[in-house]
Motif scaffolding. Structure first.
Motif, short mmCIF file in Angstrom:
data_model
loop_
_atom_site.label_atom_id
_atom_site.label_comp_id
_atom_site.label_asym_id
_atom_site.label_seq_id
_atom_site.Cartn_x
_atom_site.Cartn_y
_atom_site.Cartn_z
N LEU A 144 25.66 22.63 -10.58
CA LEU A 144 26.00 22.68 -12.01
C LEU A 144 27.50 22.50 -12.21
O LEU A 144 27.94 21.85 -13.17
CB LEU A 144 25.54 24.01 -12.63
N ASP A 145 28.28 23.08 -11.29
CA ASP A 145 29.74 22.94 -11.40
C ASP A 145 30.16 21.47 -11.31
O ASP A 145 31.18 21.08 -11.88
CB ASP A 145 30.43 23.72 -10.27
N LEU A 167 18.38 22.02 -12.97
CA LEU A 167 19.32 20.94 -13.31
C LEU A 167 18.76 20.11 -14.47
O LEU A 167 19.47 19.73 -15.39
CB LEU A 167 19.55 20.03 -12.10
N ASP A 209 24.42 26.72 -8.56
CA ASP A 209 25.75 26.88 -9.17
C ASP A 209 26.67 25.73 -8.79
O ASP A 209 27.36 25.16 -9.62
CB ASP A 209 26.39 28.21 -8.74
N ARG A 247 27.99 27.39 -20.41
CA ARG A 247 27.44 27.50 -19.06
C ARG A 247 26.98 28.94 -18.79
O ARG A 247 25.95 29.18 -18.14
CB ARG A 247 28.53 27.06 -18.09
N GLN A 260 16.02 24.00 -7.71
CA GLN A 260 17.28 23.31 -7.98
C GLN A 260 17.08 22.19 -9.02
O GLN A 260 17.77 22.11 -10.02
CB GLN A 260 17.78 22.72 -6.65
N ASP A 298 23.40 30.18 -17.49
CA ASP A 298 23.24 31.00 -16.29
C ASP A 298 22.36 32.22 -16.57
O ASP A 298 21.54 32.61 -15.74
CB ASP A 298 24.61 31.47 -15.77
N PHE A 340 19.07 22.06 -17.63
CA PHE A 340 20.46 22.04 -18.09
C PHE A 340 20.76 20.72 -18.82
O PHE A 340 21.36 20.70 -19.88
CB PHE A 340 21.39 22.20 -16.88
N ARG A 341 20.27 19.64 -18.22
CA ARG A 341 20.53 18.32 -18.79
C ARG A 341 19.81 18.15 -20.13
O ARG A 341 20.32 17.55 -21.05
CB ARG A 341 20.05 17.26 -17.79
#
Lengths: 204, 326
Positions: free
Chosen positions: B74-75, A66, B71, A29, A62, A33, A69-70
């Motif tokens: 994601l958390d 996301l 954040d 993570r 956002q 970031d 990330f996925r």
């Protein structure tokens, strides 16, 4: 397009980038970031300029990260990470522009700082005032007229114009980002400039 | 040139996307055609007007707020399980090695075999087998010899080429370290070199593999497929070792003119690589490509903004020496 400082920044950031991507792919993570911090300014700038609304830009930001990330596991280093992330962002922006377009139809609307919609054309009552821009039209109103004219383009035309005119990207890269050919991007840019000129004809 | 075409080219020229030889043609047309010359003025006016709605840097508070919200989101996502990551990795490795063509060939062979034998039971057994194992993935696994299946390779520890021969020794670790030898043209050797170019932990091994792949490309041996070229481009863009990037660049040289993706990778290296040697080498291999103004654009950018004075001078020299680039 890029100043030496920016090139220098990119140059310093690039070396560990592959490592960051690999770590993020392995589930780190912290590495993800770091990638977010590297690209968030550019993503927000683009989304903000395209949508004209902080609220929409934040949603796009956002959703884009996301998604990144996925799906970062699917990134295979075939293109630069910059192109990959921009592809996600431009797709989301296109969706947002399409939704906006159907919602507002032909109204020339922009969002002011408080988040309220204002109709630019109706707020300017005397069209003749545009005949002498130097004296009577201040930059803010002019900016709003430009924004209104841009919002009349189709989402795709808007996107190509944005990426070419404001971001200075090459048509080849734009085609790659929008999943189309350089030729199509070229024709879309041509249509966009033609429409904008018609829209803004009285402003010169 | 008719006016319709001229209008299109005016837009391209205004955004620096028109090849040089067409710029001269357009200039000649504009000198003779008042309508088109007005068209160009109008476009310039539009470009000026559009600056009234500039790109603004987002407010720091806005950036912080957005990041905080991200954040939190994601958390809330549960971490991926180890087998999900492993699965993803295997799929990526296969894709990197362009296993799809091999899998397709294998499927064809299997299909032809089944057709020749013609036995209903045989065909049924194959279908059952494919369904049971997940046909596509299984086909990819079958495509590579068992001893070099990438999913089983832990890492690649050394690569040596026998002097004056095509023979290469590659040492790699599976559950136990193994060693195979074969010609550079051997697909399994190729596969190992490709893997080593990207995944080997030791820079020396990456250096060896990229060096060999690059030499093959330069010698024109079997570098037609995109697998090797892709591996070299990845090494050029992302490898941490300067020597590896340098070798990758050398290997890509023959393709700068014909392959646009290679040209992009080299231009990117010229603009962004942290090492002056790579940037200098990139300048020397950029060949004039008439239809592509990006080469000239990048050289001009480098000539004006590279922080290394030598590179700025060399770019300027190249720009002035080669009229066809200019």
């Amino acid at each position: 397009m890029d100043g030496p400082d920016r090139a220098q920044e990119r140059l310093q950031a690039r070396a560990p980038e592959m490592e960051l991507i690999r770590e993020a792919q392995a589930g780190s993570r912290a590495a993800f970031d770091a990638l977010v911090r590297q690209y968030e300014q550019q993503v927000l700038r683009l989304a903000l300029h395209l949508t004209g609304s902080e609220h929409d830009a934040e949603d796009i930001y956002q959703e884009a990260f996301l998604k990144a990330f996925r799906y970062i596991g699917n990134f295979r280093f075939e293109c630069s990470f910059y192109t990959w992330i921009y592809r996600i962002v431009t797709n989301l922006c296109l969706d947002q522009l399409r939704r906006k377009k159907t919602r507002r139809e032909d109204q020339a609307v922009v969002i002011d700082q408080s988040g309220d919609e204002i109709d630019v054309l109706s707020s300017i009552s005397d069209q003749r005032s545009f005949s002498n821009p130097g004296k009577e039209l201040d930059r803010k109103v002019l900016g709003e007229r430009i924004q209104a004219a841009l919002s009349k383009l189709t989402p795709r035309e808007r996107m190509v114009f944005e990426l070419k005119h404001y971001q200075g990207l090459r048509l080849r890269t734009i085609g790659e980002m929008l999943n189309t050919t350089e030729e199509t991007a070229k024709n879309t840019l041509f249509r966009a400039t033609k429409k904008l000129r018609t829209q803004l004809a009285g402003l010169r | 040139m008719n006016c319709e075409l001229a209008h299109e080219r005016i837009v391209l020229a205004a955004y620096g996307e028109l090849p040089d030889e067409q710029i001269h043609e357009l200039d000649r047309h504009l000198a003779a055609c008042t309508d088109c010359s007005q068209e160009r003025e109008q476009l310039q006016a539009l470009k000026t007007l559009a600056t009234a709605y500039p790109m603004a840097d987002p407010d720091p508070n806005f950036v912080a707020r957005s990041r905080m919200r991200l954040d939190e989101a994601l958390d809330a996502i549960p971490p991926k399980r180890w087998y999900e990551r492993l699965g993803q990795r295997v799929v990526n490795n296969f894709s990197n090695m362009q296993a799809a063509p091999a899998a397709a060939v294998l499927l064809l062979v299997v299909g032809a075999g089944a057709g020749t034998l013609g036995g209903y039971e045989y065909a049924e057994a194959r279908i059952a087998h494919a369904a049971g194992q997940g046909s596509a993935e299984q086909a990819k696994l079958d495509a590579s010899p068992a001893q070099t299946a990438p999913a089983e390779i832990a890492n690649i520890s050394s690569i040596e080429r026998e002097p004056n021969s095509e023979i290469v020794h590659v040492t790699f670790n599976q559950l136990v370290p193994q060693h195979i030898q074969g010609s550079l043209d051997d697909p399994s050797i190729r596969q190992l070199l490709l893997l080593a170019s990207e995944n080997a932990t030791s820079p020396g091994v990456r250096d060896d593999s990229v060096g060999l792949l690059a030499a093959e490309c330069r010698a024109g041996h079997g570098c037609k497929g995109e697998g090797v070229r892709d591996a070299l481009m990845i090494a050029l863009r992302y490898d941490k070792s300067v020597t590896v990037r340098e070798k990758a660049l050398e290997g890509l040289q023959p393709y700068v003119a014909e392959d646009m993706r290679v040209r992009d990778a080299v231009l990117e290296a010229l603009l962004n690589d942290s090492d002056a040697r790579i940037r200098t080498a990139a300048i020397s291999i950029l060949e004039p490509v008439e239809a592509d103004t990006s080469v000239r654009q990048v050289l001009s950018t480098v000539a004006s903004s590279d922080h290394n004075p030598h590179i700025r001078t060399v770019s300027r020299q190249v720009l002035s020496r080669a009229p066809e680039i200019r």
